[in-house]
Write a protein that holds these residues in place. Structure first.
Motif, PDB file in Angstrom:
ATOM      1  N   THR A   4     -12.914  30.057 -23.885  1.00 50.34           N
ATOM      2  CA  THR A   4     -12.588  29.730 -25.266  1.00 50.34           C
ATOM      3  C   THR A   4     -12.411  30.964 -26.145  1.00 50.34           C
ATOM      4  OG1 THR A   4     -14.926  29.505 -25.856  1.00 50.34           O
ATOM      5  CG2 THR A   4     -13.764  27.498 -25.176  1.00 50.34           C
ATOM      6  N   GLY A   5     -12.714  32.157 -25.625  1.00 51.29           N
ATOM      7  CA  GLY A   5     -12.562  33.373 -26.427  1.00 51.29           C
ATOM      8  C   GLY A   5     -13.402  33.295 -27.684  1.00 51.29           C
ATOM      9  N   THR A   6     -12.742  33.254 -28.832  1.00 50.30           N
ATOM     10  CA  THR A   6     -13.455  33.075 -30.099  1.00 50.30           C
ATOM     11  C   THR A   6     -13.233  31.666 -30.659  1.00 50.30           C
ATOM     12  OG1 THR A   6     -11.587  33.986 -31.332  1.00 50.30           O
ATOM     13  CG2 THR A   6     -13.331  35.533 -30.706  1.00 50.30           C
ATOM     14  N   GLY A   7     -12.632  30.781 -29.867  1.00 50.84           N
ATOM     15  CA  GLY A   7     -12.313  29.437 -30.330  1.00 50.84           C
ATOM     16  C   GLY A   7     -13.379  28.401 -30.043  1.00 50.84           C
ATOM     17  N   TRP A   8     -14.615  28.822 -29.852  1.00 52.49           N
ATOM     18  CA  TRP A   8     -15.704  27.904 -29.530  1.00 52.49           C
ATOM     19  C   TRP A   8     -16.318  27.237 -30.763  1.00 52.49           C
ATOM     20  CZ3 TRP A   8     -19.328  30.177 -32.366  1.00 52.49           C
ATOM     21  CH2 TRP A   8     -19.297  31.562 -32.489  1.00 52.49           C
ATOM     22  N   ARG A  50      -9.846  39.118 -19.930  1.00 48.20           N
ATOM     23  CA  ARG A  50      -9.627  37.709 -19.569  1.00 48.20           C
ATOM     24  C   ARG A  50      -9.744  36.774 -20.767  1.00 48.20           C
ATOM     25  NH1 ARG A  50     -12.982  37.371 -13.881  1.00 48.20           N
ATOM     26  NH2 ARG A  50     -11.529  38.636 -12.694  1.00 48.20           N
ATOM     27  N   GLY A  51     -10.196  37.292 -21.893  1.00 50.84           N
ATOM     28  CA  GLY A  51     -10.321  36.451 -23.084  1.00 50.84           C
ATOM     29  C   GLY A  51     -11.503  35.510 -23.028  1.00 50.84           C
ATOM     30  N   PHE A  52     -12.541  35.879 -22.259  1.00 51.97           N
ATOM     31  CA  PHE A  52     -13.733  35.042 -22.192  1.00 51.97           C
ATOM     32  C   PHE A  52     -14.428  35.042 -23.550  1.00 51.97           C
ATOM     33  CE2 PHE A  52     -14.576  35.597 -17.339  1.00 51.97           C
ATOM     34  CZ  PHE A  52     -13.466  34.838 -17.058  1.00 51.97           C
ATOM     35  N   TRP A  53     -15.332  34.100 -23.748  1.00 53.33           N
ATOM     36  CA  TRP A  53     -15.959  33.900 -25.055  1.00 53.33           C
ATOM     37  C   TRP A  53     -16.686  35.135 -25.549  1.00 53.33           C
ATOM     38  CZ3 TRP A  53     -20.765  30.223 -24.786  1.00 53.33           C
ATOM     39  CH2 TRP A  53     -21.603  30.615 -23.762  1.00 53.33           C
ATOM     40  N   THR A  54     -16.587  35.344 -26.829  1.00 54.42           N
ATOM     41  CA  THR A  54     -17.278  36.449 -27.490  1.00 54.42           C
ATOM     42  C   THR A  54     -17.893  35.933 -28.791  1.00 54.42           C
ATOM     43  OG1 THR A  54     -15.275  37.156 -28.652  1.00 54.42           O
ATOM     44  CG2 THR A  54     -15.737  38.237 -26.560  1.00 54.42           C
TER      45      THR A  54
END
Length: 95
Positions: A4-8, A50-54
């Protein structure tokens, strides 16, 4: 959630409103890596590429400080590959 990158934000908001008994995340957690460790630095770079959550764990800690949630456990798995440890855990519950 890792992708979700920052879209969580919407999912977190939904969890806070619906108040499940417990939320368990088994994910790669950027915050658990040590940027001073060369192997972890490789994992950090892969995580970001990979754009993993941050920012998620930081937000959970802020919510815990505000008394909105209780973080029951956080644990780095130390298991995975050079590029990701996909089995770290964060366990929390809304208050």
């Amino acid at each position: 959630m890792e992708q979700t990158g920052t879209g969580w934000g919407p999912l977190l908001a939904w969890l806070l409103v619906t108040k499940p008994k417990r939320v368990v995340h088994i994910e790669p957690v950027l915050d658990f890596y040590d940027p001073g460790d060369p192997v972890d630095q490789t994992a950090i770079e892969a995580h970001i590429a990979r754009g993993f959550w941050t920012g998620y764990l930081e937000t959970l800690i802020e919510l815990a400080d505000e008394g909105c949630i209780e973080i029951e456990d956080m644990e780095r798995s130390w298991f995975g590959s050079l590029l990701t440890e996909g089995y770290s855990q964060i366990v929390w519950k809304p208050l």
